[in-house]
Design an enzyme around this catalytic site. Structure first.
Site, PDB file in Angstrom:
ATOM      1  N   VAL A 177      18.036 -50.413  28.180  1.00 47.75           N
ATOM      2  CA  VAL A 177      18.064 -50.860  27.028  1.00 47.75           C
ATOM      3  C   VAL A 177      16.900 -50.237  26.284  1.00 47.75           C
ATOM      4  O   VAL A 177      16.564 -50.546  24.871  1.00 47.75           O
ATOM      5  CB  VAL A 177      17.959 -52.411  27.110  1.00 47.75           C
ATOM      6  CG1 VAL A 177      19.536 -52.865  26.980  1.00 47.75           C
ATOM      7  CG2 VAL A 177      17.198 -53.016  27.852  1.00 47.75           C
ATOM      8  N   GLY A 178      15.783 -49.831  26.991  1.00 48.92           N
ATOM      9  CA  GLY A 178      14.586 -49.297  26.415  1.00 48.92           C
ATOM     10  C   GLY A 178      14.715 -48.021  25.392  1.00 48.92           C
ATOM     11  O   GLY A 178      15.634 -47.613  25.378  1.00 48.92           O
ATOM     12  N   CYS A 179      13.438 -48.055  24.735  1.00 49.00           N
ATOM     13  CA  CYS A 179      13.236 -46.784  23.947  1.00 49.00           C
ATOM     14  C   CYS A 179      12.541 -45.711  24.429  1.00 49.00           C
ATOM     15  O   CYS A 179      12.306 -44.591  23.784  1.00 49.00           O
ATOM     16  CB  CYS A 179      12.666 -47.356  22.514  1.00 49.00           C
ATOM     17  SG  CYS A 179      13.509 -48.352  21.619  1.00 49.00           S
ATOM     18  N   ILE A 180      11.966 -45.875  25.809  1.00 46.05           N
ATOM     19  CA  ILE A 180      11.171 -45.099  26.270  1.00 46.05           C
ATOM     20  C   ILE A 180      11.831 -44.362  27.569  1.00 46.05           C
ATOM     21  O   ILE A 180      12.096 -44.884  28.569  1.00 46.05           O
ATOM     22  CB  ILE A 180       9.814 -45.519  26.813  1.00 46.05           C
ATOM     23  CG1 ILE A 180       9.197 -46.178  25.797  1.00 46.05           C
ATOM     24  CG2 ILE A 180       8.817 -44.418  27.688  1.00 46.05           C
ATOM     25  CD1 ILE A 180       8.500 -45.370  24.679  1.00 46.05           C
TER      26      ILE A 180
END
Lengths: 103, 175
Positions: free
Chosen positions: A100-103
């Protein structure tokens, strides 16, 4: 929803990610890899897949940066092994939720 | 009427980075890395003060701008104060305040696994993203390619950058 992958009925979400990591096996991984256009899974693929499952079981949040620092795979290798979305595709093959992260 | 064409995926993004503060550079790095993670091609074109993110002498010391930054508030440098409380420009001008705000922000970003600028550029480069510097801005700031970090793919003119961005499905963003 239910889906039969490699002869096993498993629970998946609408994007095809397994919702119960314990239903996973290597035949399922191979079938998802083919579906995702990754092709035959090599030892290098499986090393990543197993690492992802271990981390997931520990409750760690997975990022592309943490993968590159894991010692299991470099960033370059990860992109080469799972082209077109390294973390998404490897997670799907590993039978764990979509990161779910953006990184 | 929605046609299948409306759903054409983004194939490539070219991001022009013209700001040189920490808060000016990070959004572009995050968007470029995020694109690569989705299988989208990404290139970054650093121009004007954006070159601060590539020059070896500056890139490890980028600061949050605490002066003339009307959007900055007391919550933003992670001071834990209300977001409605403005960050006084007068305070921002005191020596060390920008460095302190930067320190707090860096700490918060590290917690979210956002790498420092140099490592972030390496990550984007390793992922197949391209890093370009603007020739005109290089000339203006008297910078040479060897003054820039080693992951810079090329120094390009504006025309070359547009050529590099060619193709249906490319989006060009300016930050």
């Amino acid at each position: 929803m239910k889906k039969t992958i490699a002869g096993t009925e498993v629970d998946v979400n609408e994007e095809g990610y397994l919702t119960d990591a314990s239903q996973w096996n290597e035949a399922i991984a191979a079938a998802i890899a083919t579906e995702e256009g990754i092709g035959a899974l090599t030892d290098a693929h499986m090393k990543v897949v197993r690492y992802l499952r271990e981390q997931q079981a520990k409750g760690a949040s997975l990022t592309i940066r943490s993968m590159g620092k894991s010692g299991v795979v470099t960033t370059k290798e990860l992109y080469d092994l799972f082209p077109g979305g390294p973390l998404k595709k490897s997670s799907k093959i590993a039978g764990i939720p979509k990161p779910v992260g953006c990184i | 009427m929605s046609t299948p064409d409306d759903k054409q995926p983004v194939k490539k993004i070219s991001i022009i980075v013209s700001k040189g503060s920490l808060d000016g550079i990070y959004p572009a790095l995050i968007m470029a890395n995020g694109a690569r993670m989705e299988g989208i091609e990404a290139s970054l074109f650093f121009t004007f003060f954006g070159l601060n993110a590539l020059a070896n002498k500056t890139l490890d010391h980028l600061k949050v701008s605490t002066v003339g930054n009307a959007a900055l508030n007391m919550a933003m440098p992670m001071l834990g104060l209300p977001i409605t409380m403005p960050f006084p420009t007068v305070v921002g001008a005191i020596p060390g305040v920008s460095a302190f705000a930067t320190h707090l922000m860096n700490k918060e970003m590290e917690k979210l696994d956002i790498p420092p600028v140099r490592e972030f550029l390496e990550l984007i480069s390793d992922s197949g993203g391209k890093i370009f510097a603007c020739k005109l801005a290089m000339d203006m700031f008297k910078l040479k390619k060897e003054d820039l970090m080693d992951r810079v793919d090329a120094v390009l003119t504006v025309g070359q950058f547009y050529e590099e961005s060619a193709g249906a499905g490319t989006h060009i963003l300016f930050t």
